[in-house]
Design a protein around this motif. Structure first.
Motif, mmCIF file in Angstrom:
data_model
loop_
_atom_site.group_PDB
_atom_site.id
_atom_site.type_symbol
_atom_site.label_atom_id
_atom_site.label_comp_id
_atom_site.label_asym_id
_atom_site.label_seq_id
_atom_site.Cartn_x
_atom_site.Cartn_y
_atom_site.Cartn_z
ATOM 1 N N LYS A 295 43.002 32.116 39.847
ATOM 2 C CA LYS A 295 44.391 32.523 40.064
ATOM 3 C C LYS A 295 44.555 33.417 41.280
ATOM 4 C CE LYS A 295 45.680 32.219 35.174
ATOM 5 N NZ LYS A 295 46.215 32.956 33.997
ATOM 6 N N GLY A 296 43.449 33.763 41.928
ATOM 7 C CA GLY A 296 43.510 34.605 43.108
ATOM 8 C C GLY A 296 43.255 36.078 42.860
ATOM 9 N N TYR A 297 43.009 36.472 41.610
ATOM 10 C CA TYR A 297 42.696 37.874 41.321
ATOM 11 C C TYR A 297 41.279 38.198 41.804
ATOM 12 C CZ TYR A 297 46.844 38.153 38.377
ATOM 13 O OH TYR A 297 48.140 38.143 37.924
ATOM 14 N N VAL A 298 41.114 39.403 42.341
ATOM 15 C CA VAL A 298 39.820 39.828 42.872
ATOM 16 C C VAL A 298 38.878 40.131 41.705
ATOM 17 C CG1 VAL A 298 38.615 41.511 44.295
ATOM 18 C CG2 VAL A 298 40.932 40.795 44.910
ATOM 19 N N GLN A 299 37.711 39.533 41.744
ATOM 20 C CA GLN A 299 36.713 39.737 40.701
ATOM 21 C C GLN A 299 36.017 41.081 40.894
ATOM 22 O OE1 GLN A 299 36.925 37.670 38.273
ATOM 23 N NE2 GLN A 299 35.935 35.732 38.666
ATOM 24 N N VAL A 300 35.927 41.863 39.816
ATOM 25 C CA VAL A 300 35.269 43.174 39.880
ATOM 26 C C VAL A 300 34.359 43.354 38.675
ATOM 27 C CG1 VAL A 300 37.108 44.309 41.197
ATOM 28 C CG2 VAL A 300 37.207 44.286 38.683
ATOM 29 N N ASN A 301 33.425 44.308 38.799
ATOM 30 C CA ASN A 301 32.594 44.672 37.657
ATOM 31 C C ASN A 301 33.223 45.852 36.935
ATOM 32 O OD1 ASN A 301 32.004 46.948 39.189
ATOM 33 N ND2 ASN A 301 29.926 46.305 39.696
ATOM 34 N N GLU A 302 32.490 46.443 35.992
ATOM 35 C CA GLU A 302 33.049 47.525 35.187
ATOM 36 C C GLU A 302 33.259 48.812 35.971
ATOM 37 O OE1 GLU A 302 28.580 47.832 34.963
ATOM 38 O OE2 GLU A 302 30.093 46.228 34.923
ATOM 39 N N ARG A 303 32.789 48.858 37.229
ATOM 40 C CA ARG A 303 33.044 50.015 38.096
ATOM 41 C C ARG A 303 34.023 49.671 39.209
ATOM 42 N NH1 ARG A 303 27.690 50.712 36.501
ATOM 43 N NH2 ARG A 303 27.337 52.726 35.473
ATOM 44 N N LEU A 304 34.694 48.536 39.066
ATOM 45 C CA LEU A 304 35.728 48.075 39.993
ATOM 46 C C LEU A 304 35.172 47.697 41.362
ATOM 47 C CD1 LEU A 304 38.504 50.667 39.033
ATOM 48 C CD2 LEU A 304 38.185 48.356 38.145
ATOM 49 N N GLN A 305 33.879 47.397 41.407
ATOM 50 C CA GLN A 305 33.253 46.929 42.634
ATOM 51 C C GLN A 305 33.346 45.403 42.714
ATOM 52 O OE1 GLN A 305 29.565 48.627 41.349
ATOM 53 N NE2 GLN A 305 29.583 50.209 42.958
ATOM 54 N N THR A 306 33.639 44.887 43.886
ATOM 55 C CA THR A 306 33.621 43.445 44.091
ATOM 56 C C THR A 306 32.182 43.001 44.327
ATOM 57 O OG1 THR A 306 33.839 43.462 46.511
ATOM 58 C CG2 THR A 306 35.874 43.669 45.210
ATOM 59 N N ASN A 307 32.022 41.725 44.613
ATOM 60 C CA ASN A 307 30.685 41.202 44.910
ATOM 61 C C ASN A 307 30.191 41.610 46.293
ATOM 62 O OD1 ASN A 307 32.823 39.363 45.876
ATOM 63 N ND2 ASN A 307 31.117 38.127 46.631
ATOM 64 N N VAL A 308 31.072 42.208 47.108
ATOM 65 C CA VAL A 308 30.698 42.666 48.448
ATOM 66 C C VAL A 308 30.490 44.177 48.410
ATOM 67 C CG1 VAL A 308 31.430 42.871 50.862
ATOM 68 C CG2 VAL A 308 31.950 40.789 49.559
ATOM 69 N N ARG A 309 29.324 44.601 48.790
ATOM 70 C CA ARG A 309 28.996 46.029 48.748
ATOM 71 C C ARG A 309 30.007 46.850 49.539
ATOM 72 N NH1 ARG A 309 24.579 49.120 47.515
ATOM 73 N NH2 ARG A 309 24.297 51.068 48.704
ATOM 74 N N GLY A 310 30.529 47.888 48.914
ATOM 75 C CA GLY A 310 31.460 48.780 49.584
ATOM 76 C C GLY A 310 32.922 48.387 49.455
ATOM 77 N N VAL A 311 33.203 47.227 48.858
ATOM 78 C CA VAL A 311 34.585 46.777 48.693
ATOM 79 C C VAL A 311 34.956 46.841 47.215
ATOM 80 C CG1 VAL A 311 36.236 44.912 49.055
ATOM 81 C CG2 VAL A 311 34.394 45.279 50.711
ATOM 82 N N TYR A 312 36.078 47.493 46.920
ATOM 83 C CA TYR A 312 36.553 47.686 45.561
ATOM 84 C C TYR A 312 37.950 47.066 45.420
ATOM 85 C CZ TYR A 312 33.023 51.459 45.373
ATOM 86 O OH TYR A 312 31.860 52.193 45.413
ATOM 87 N N ALA A 313 38.344 46.816 44.185
ATOM 88 C CA ALA A 313 39.717 46.393 43.896
ATOM 89 C C ALA A 313 40.253 47.241 42.763
ATOM 90 C CB ALA A 313 39.776 44.913 43.526
ATOM 91 N N LEU A 314 41.455 47.772 42.945
ATOM 92 C CA LEU A 314 42.074 48.669 41.971
ATOM 93 C C LEU A 314 43.463 48.170 41.612
ATOM 94 C CD1 LEU A 314 40.172 50.417 44.017
ATOM 95 C CD2 LEU A 314 41.244 52.375 42.938
ATOM 96 N N GLY A 315 43.884 48.463 40.380
ATOM 97 C CA GLY A 315 45.236 48.132 39.969
ATOM 98 C C GLY A 315 45.410 46.679 39.578
ATOM 99 N N ASP A 316 46.634 46.180 39.703
ATOM 100 C CA ASP A 316 46.988 44.860 39.193
ATOM 101 C C ASP A 316 46.318 43.711 39.931
ATOM 102 O OD1 ASP A 316 48.623 46.349 37.617
ATOM 103 O OD2 ASP A 316 50.513 45.674 38.487
ATOM 104 N N VAL A 317 45.717 43.983 41.084
ATOM 105 C CA VAL A 317 45.156 42.901 41.894
ATOM 106 C C VAL A 317 43.866 42.342 41.312
ATOM 107 C CG1 VAL A 317 43.688 44.264 43.460
ATOM 108 C CG2 VAL A 317 44.884 42.217 44.321
ATOM 109 N N HIS A 318 43.259 43.044 40.353
ATOM 110 C CA HIS A 318 42.092 42.491 39.666
ATOM 111 C C HIS A 318 42.500 42.061 38.261
ATOM 112 C CE1 HIS A 318 41.464 45.982 37.043
ATOM 113 N NE2 HIS A 318 41.520 46.785 38.097
ATOM 114 N N PRO A 319 41.736 41.191 37.611
ATOM 115 C CA PRO A 319 42.107 40.730 36.271
ATOM 116 C C PRO A 319 42.139 41.885 35.274
ATOM 117 C CG PRO A 319 40.395 39.327 37.220
ATOM 118 C CD PRO A 319 40.505 40.525 38.103
ATOM 119 N N GLY A 320 43.021 41.766 34.310
ATOM 120 C CA GLY A 320 43.109 42.795 33.286
ATOM 121 C C GLY A 320 44.535 43.213 33.037
#
Length: 466
Positions: A295-320
């Motif tokens: 759906k285009g939402y940025v994938q993050v882990n439980e610490r809001l880190q993406t698969n790219v080191r140093g890049v995070y996603a916060l708020g509604d832009v990630h699933p949840g």
């Protein structure tokens, strides 16, 4: 190639996670760039929580005047001035935007605020097309994506061309709709539906689901629909809208397949409120290698880190869950991990929420559907609001309170559909966080006559489900 300006952190999006994170990082001595394409404050400030609740307050005043005779008060029939209602809302929101602007540019050193559109050109490199012309190239070891969501538009024939309303445009109407059609039976549709019905519009809510708020328990959904129907809202459920048209006079026609056959629904205005989609399509995430879901939402882990080191996603832009308070907690999580040496995660955090109809629906923890899906052993208590002394005295007798507890008496969840439902739910959330049992709450001395006092009686009604 343009020379890149280096920062310690770049934040894309001035939302409820991005703004406080910029302030916290700058206060810790970091050099921060904050990029915003549209209005400062994100969706909550500009076209979500704040403006909607400001206008709902006007609708509540309308209802108070309209029902004054029930309390022995003589009053004339209220007449809404939608232009004045919107002007009040706009003044409140502008003050909030001004406060954010001051905080980011005057009260905290170390923040560079850029108005423009950011696009990744590498893993930690951005090009910003500035709103006033020109562009800048920025780099940073840490980049935070906080770009939020927008109204989803379903693939219905004729809808794109019909000049429909979303939650953004409807907030700026200056004339009252004669007949507002709402596509979607979620909390956005319900709040706007009750608001405009109380202002005097005819309102019809159209949904593919079998009931409103389809993720809630059946009894809670039925109570909500009963209240809104009493307000005069019409419902067409299990309706598959497959065509939308608008004639020369501006009248919308929705053609829908229903269990009773095909129906044509006509109205003067159409609000589309069927969900949200992420603002990631123009970020150039592929250039950075940042993974998204289907759906285009940025994938993050439980610490809001993406698969790219140093890049995070916060708020509604990630699933949840898409709530302002969850976005704000995303900020606190990242702040604590980066600046305070903690190892916080999103695992197990509570997700309270409130539907701001009147009465409010406050929700925390599990409902019966979820408890059954998880095969949990539980007891449940349900109590109609009309039995509460405070409800009888104030005249706010609609709704119900419902709680679930486990075998040891600890709360699993609650649904509070009542006047002050959000506040009562928050009390139950505090009890859950503090490890209080149903016996503690049943025996607690609570002031009389308050809404909270209802908890004494509510927990006395616990029983096995079924």
């Amino acid at each position: 190639m343009a020379v890149a300006t280096r920062f310690d952190a770049i934040i894309i999006g001035s939302g409820q996670a991005g703004n406080p994170l910029a302030t916290a990082l700058a206060a810790a001595g970091r050099k921060v760039a904050l990029i915003e394409q549209n209005l400062l404050g994100g969706s909550c400030i500009n076209y979500g929580c704040s403006p909607v609740k400001a206008m709902l307050a006007s609708a509540e005043r309308m209802q108070q005047v309209a029902t004054a005779a029930n309390y022995g008060i003589k009053a004339g029939k209220p007449t809404p001035n939608l232009r004045a209602i919107v002007e009040r809302k706009d003044a409140l929101i502008q003050a909030k935007r001004d406060g954010i602007q001051k905080n980011l540019t005057q009260e905290q050193k170390g923040i560079t605020l850029l108005h423009g559109r950011a696009t990744f050109t590498g893993a930690r490199r951005l090009r910003v097309a500035l709103a006033d012309g020109g562009e800048q190239v920025l780099t940073a070891p840490r980049i935070f994506i906080n770009t939020g969501t927008r109204a989803a538009v379903p693939p219905i024939e004729g809808l794109e061309e019909s000049d429909f309303l979303t939650n953004v445009e409807i907030l700026n109407l200056k004339e009252l709709p004669e007949h507002l059609l709402i596509l979607g039976g979620g909390y956005i549709g319900l709040e706007f539906g009750q608001m405009f019905r109380r202002f005097g519009s005819r309102v019809t809510i159209v949904s593919t689901a079998t009931q409103l708020l389809e993720n809630e328990d059946d009894d809670v959904c039925a109570a909500m629909q009963e209240q809104l129907a009493a307000d005069g809202i019409e419902f067409v459920l299990q309706a598959d809208v497959h065509r939308v048209s608008r004639n020369a006079d501006g009248i919308y026609t929705l053609t829908a397949a229903t269990p009773a056959g095909e129906r044509r629904l006509r109205g003067t205005h159409l609000l589309v409120a069927v969900g949200r989609e992420p603002n990631t399509d123009l970020l150039g995430l592929e250039a950075a290698g940042v993974a998204t879901d289907e759906k285009g939402y940025v994938q993050v882990n439980e610490r809001l880190q993406t698969n790219v080191r140093g890049v995070y996603a916060l708020g509604d832009v990630h699933p949840g869950p898409q709530f302002t308070h969850i976005s704000y907690d995303d900020y606190r999580l990242v702040r604590d991990n980066l600046l305070h040496g903690k190892r916080r995660t999103t695992t197990g955090r509570p997700v309270p929420y409130v539907v701001f109809t009147q009465p409010q629906l406050g929700r925390i923890g599990l409902n019966e559907k979820q408890a059954q899906e998880q095969k949990l052993s539980y007891r449940v208590a349900t109590m109609p609001v009309r039995t509460i002394g405070r409800a009888q005295e104030t005249g706010h007798t609609t709704g119900l309170m419902k709680v679930l507890v486990d075998g040891r008496g600890y709360l699993l969840g609650a649904a509070v559909f009542s006047e002050q439902g959000g506040e009562i739910m928050s009390m139950l959330q505090l009890a859950m966080a503090g490890g209080l049992t149903c016996d503690d709450l049943q025996d607690m001395v609570l002031a009389h006559p308050t809404w909270a006092e209802a908890l004494n009686n509510l927990f006395s009604k616990l029983r096995q489900p079924g």
